[in-house]
Design a protein around this motif. Sequence first.
Motif, short mmCIF file in Angstrom:
data_model
loop_
_atom_site.label_atom_id
_atom_site.label_comp_id
_atom_site.label_asym_id
_atom_site.label_seq_id
_atom_site.Cartn_x
_atom_site.Cartn_y
_atom_site.Cartn_z
N GLN A 7 0.83 -1.20 0.00
CA GLN A 7 0.00 0.00 0.00
C GLN A 7 0.87 1.26 0.00
O GLN A 7 0.58 2.23 -0.71
CB GLN A 7 -0.94 -0.01 1.21
N PHE A 8 1.93 1.23 0.79
CA PHE A 8 2.86 2.37 0.82
C PHE A 8 3.49 2.58 -0.56
O PHE A 8 3.57 3.71 -1.06
CB PHE A 8 3.96 2.10 1.85
N ALA A 9 3.93 1.49 -1.20
CA ALA A 9 4.59 1.60 -2.50
C ALA A 9 3.64 2.16 -3.56
O ALA A 9 4.03 3.00 -4.38
CB ALA A 9 5.13 0.24 -2.93
N ARG A 10 2.38 1.70 -3.56
CA ARG A 10 1.42 2.21 -4.54
C ARG A 10 1.12 3.69 -4.31
O ARG A 10 0.95 4.46 -5.26
CB ARG A 10 0.12 1.41 -4.46
N ARG A 11 1.08 4.07 -3.04
CA ARG A 11 0.71 5.44 -2.70
C ARG A 11 1.85 6.43 -2.91
O ARG A 11 1.64 7.54 -3.40
CB ARG A 11 0.25 5.48 -1.24
N GLN A 35 8.96 3.28 7.06
CA GLN A 35 8.29 2.00 6.89
C GLN A 35 9.15 0.83 7.36
O GLN A 35 8.71 -0.31 7.34
CB GLN A 35 7.92 1.79 5.42
N GLY A 36 10.38 1.11 7.75
CA GLY A 36 11.29 0.05 8.20
C GLY A 36 11.96 -0.70 7.08
O GLY A 36 12.58 -1.75 7.31
N LEU A 37 11.91 -0.19 5.84
CA LEU A 37 12.42 -0.93 4.68
C LEU A 37 13.94 -0.88 4.58
O LEU A 37 14.56 -1.88 4.19
CB LEU A 37 11.80 -0.38 3.40
N VAL A 38 14.56 0.24 4.89
CA VAL A 38 16.00 0.39 4.63
C VAL A 38 16.85 -0.18 5.76
O VAL A 38 18.09 -0.15 5.69
CB VAL A 38 16.36 1.86 4.36
N GLY A 39 16.20 -0.74 6.80
CA GLY A 39 16.94 -1.39 7.86
C GLY A 39 16.28 -2.68 8.30
O GLY A 39 16.42 -3.11 9.44
N SER A 40 15.57 -3.32 7.37
CA SER A 40 14.70 -4.44 7.72
C SER A 40 15.41 -5.60 8.41
O SER A 40 14.87 -6.20 9.34
CB SER A 40 13.96 -4.95 6.48
N VAL A 54 14.16 -14.78 5.23
CA VAL A 54 12.87 -15.20 4.65
C VAL A 54 11.87 -14.05 4.70
O VAL A 54 11.20 -13.74 3.71
CB VAL A 54 12.32 -16.44 5.39
N ALA A 55 11.78 -13.40 5.85
CA ALA A 55 10.85 -12.27 5.98
C ALA A 55 11.29 -11.10 5.10
O ALA A 55 10.46 -10.40 4.52
CB ALA A 55 10.77 -11.83 7.44
N ALA A 56 12.60 -10.90 5.00
CA ALA A 56 13.11 -9.79 4.18
C ALA A 56 12.76 -9.98 2.72
O ALA A 56 12.41 -9.01 2.02
CB ALA A 56 14.62 -9.68 4.34
N THR A 57 12.82 -11.21 2.22
CA THR A 57 12.45 -11.44 0.82
C THR A 57 10.96 -11.20 0.59
O THR A 57 10.56 -10.67 -0.44
CB THR A 57 12.82 -12.87 0.37
N ALA A 58 10.15 -11.55 1.56
CA ALA A 58 8.71 -11.30 1.43
C ALA A 58 8.42 -9.80 1.38
O ALA A 58 7.59 -9.34 0.59
CB ALA A 58 7.96 -11.94 2.60
N VAL A 59 9.12 -9.03 2.20
CA VAL A 59 8.93 -7.58 2.22
C VAL A 59 9.40 -6.96 0.91
O VAL A 59 8.72 -6.09 0.34
CB VAL A 59 9.68 -6.97 3.42
N LEU A 60 10.54 -7.40 0.41
CA LEU A 60 11.04 -6.84 -0.85
C LEU A 60 10.17 -7.23 -2.04
O LEU A 60 10.00 -6.45 -2.97
CB LEU A 60 12.48 -7.28 -1.08
N GLU A 61 9.61 -8.44 -2.00
CA GLU A 61 8.68 -8.81 -3.07
C GLU A 61 7.45 -7.90 -3.03
O GLU A 61 6.95 -7.46 -4.08
CB GLU A 61 8.25 -10.27 -2.95
N ALA A 62 6.97 -7.59 -1.84
CA ALA A 62 5.83 -6.68 -1.71
C ALA A 62 6.18 -5.30 -2.25
O ALA A 62 5.36 -4.66 -2.92
CB ALA A 62 5.40 -6.59 -0.25
N LEU A 63 7.39 -4.84 -1.97
CA LEU A 63 7.82 -3.54 -2.49
C LEU A 63 7.87 -3.56 -4.01
O LEU A 63 7.39 -2.63 -4.68
CB LEU A 63 9.19 -3.19 -1.92
N GLY A 64 8.44 -4.62 -4.59
CA GLY A 64 8.52 -4.74 -6.04
C GLY A 64 7.17 -4.88 -6.70
O GLY A 64 6.98 -4.43 -7.83
N GLY A 66 4.38 -3.53 -5.47
CA GLY A 66 3.59 -2.33 -5.28
C GLY A 66 4.01 -1.14 -6.11
O GLY A 66 3.20 -0.25 -6.36
N THR A 67 5.27 -1.09 -6.53
CA THR A 67 5.75 0.07 -7.28
C THR A 67 6.31 -0.33 -8.63
O THR A 67 7.00 -1.35 -8.74
CB THR A 67 6.84 0.83 -6.50
#
Length: 405
Positions: A7-11, A35-40, A54-64, A66-67
Amino acid sequence: MCRAVEQFARRELGEPPQPTDHAEFRRRWLLAGRQGLVGSVVPERYGGSGLDAVAATAVLEALGHGTPDTGFAFSVAAHLFAAVMPIVEFGTEEQKQRWLPALCSGERIAAHGITEPEAGSDTLALRTRAVRQGDHYVLDGAKAFTTNAPVADVFVVQAVTTPGGGFFGLTAFCVEADTPGLTVGPPYDKVGLRGSPTADVRLDGCVVPADHVIGAEGAGAGVFAGSMKWERTCLFAAYLGAMRRVVESTVEHVREREQFGAPIGTFQAVSHRVVDMVLALESARLLLDKAARGLAGGSEDEVAPALAKLAVSEAAVRIGLDAVQLRGALGVLTGGDAETLLRDALPSRIFSGTNEIQKNNIARALGLGGSRRTPRRRAAATPGRATDPRPPHRPTHRPTHRPTD
């Protein structure tokens, strides 16, 4: 968390800004920091989110996903895995306290200087030199294709401290961007990843305190190898998100686009191509997930990250090509999600070690990468004597006494 990231990436992260618009890039970066992305993956005590691989890859996939600005996601990953994680894993407590909090909050940006004009895949051929002089080092050299260089506040720089020392000849340094003698060239105008500012860096007599060494003198190659395990595994999750977004829009397109009185998705040639796109995406995700689970579990396996890097990068190019093809003339118009993915995917087969280098590493791990053995020459046959390919037996030591008469 992944839903919030999307949602953050789309917005907030629409089309990438111009490569020279550093103010807009920093505005986005600060938002990503909140959003905690640059120090996840940095421990919470230093300002990070404490996620595992594992969690970091899920977050980065969500970022990719969304934007459409895959370049920004790439910059976040390069900052985090190539520059910040070396400080986390190899830095002293004082170094961690000094640099990590601001790098996690988004107040500061990191870049990793390893590639040089004459040293790409051959990292042991670096020409940047660091000479110890008392309580500091003097660095001289040049770095090329440095992600985040135009906006970076801190550089993790690899330099040679022992010429001819091979694996133990490199040393990693944290170099502040305002260090006298450090200059950054103009941003590259790239075919893809345009939202990721990239430039050359020069080091001319840069005086760096000895307590800015990461790890220890001579440990630079180990520091680099550690960062590459993170990068080859986690960075490519952003491409999974971008591929998923394009696959979804492609399915929608072939359902709606009609030719010969029917949606083109009903034609077998089209539907099978879409299935191949899904197969490539899901296969790449499985390999990347395996690599991430190994990294999170402390595995020293180098094959899984290499396979994941290969699978994701090749899938991204293939899906980009297929998405362009299925859109016809619309696919080659600039600004479309298909052609944007293709342009962003092309560099993925080169950075983090070319795909050819990954195949070399995998072959070596399988016992196939050694030098060829020279065939043993057979002795020429003598009339009346049988030939034996084995060398004649020779004693392995000299006798310690004289033979008796």
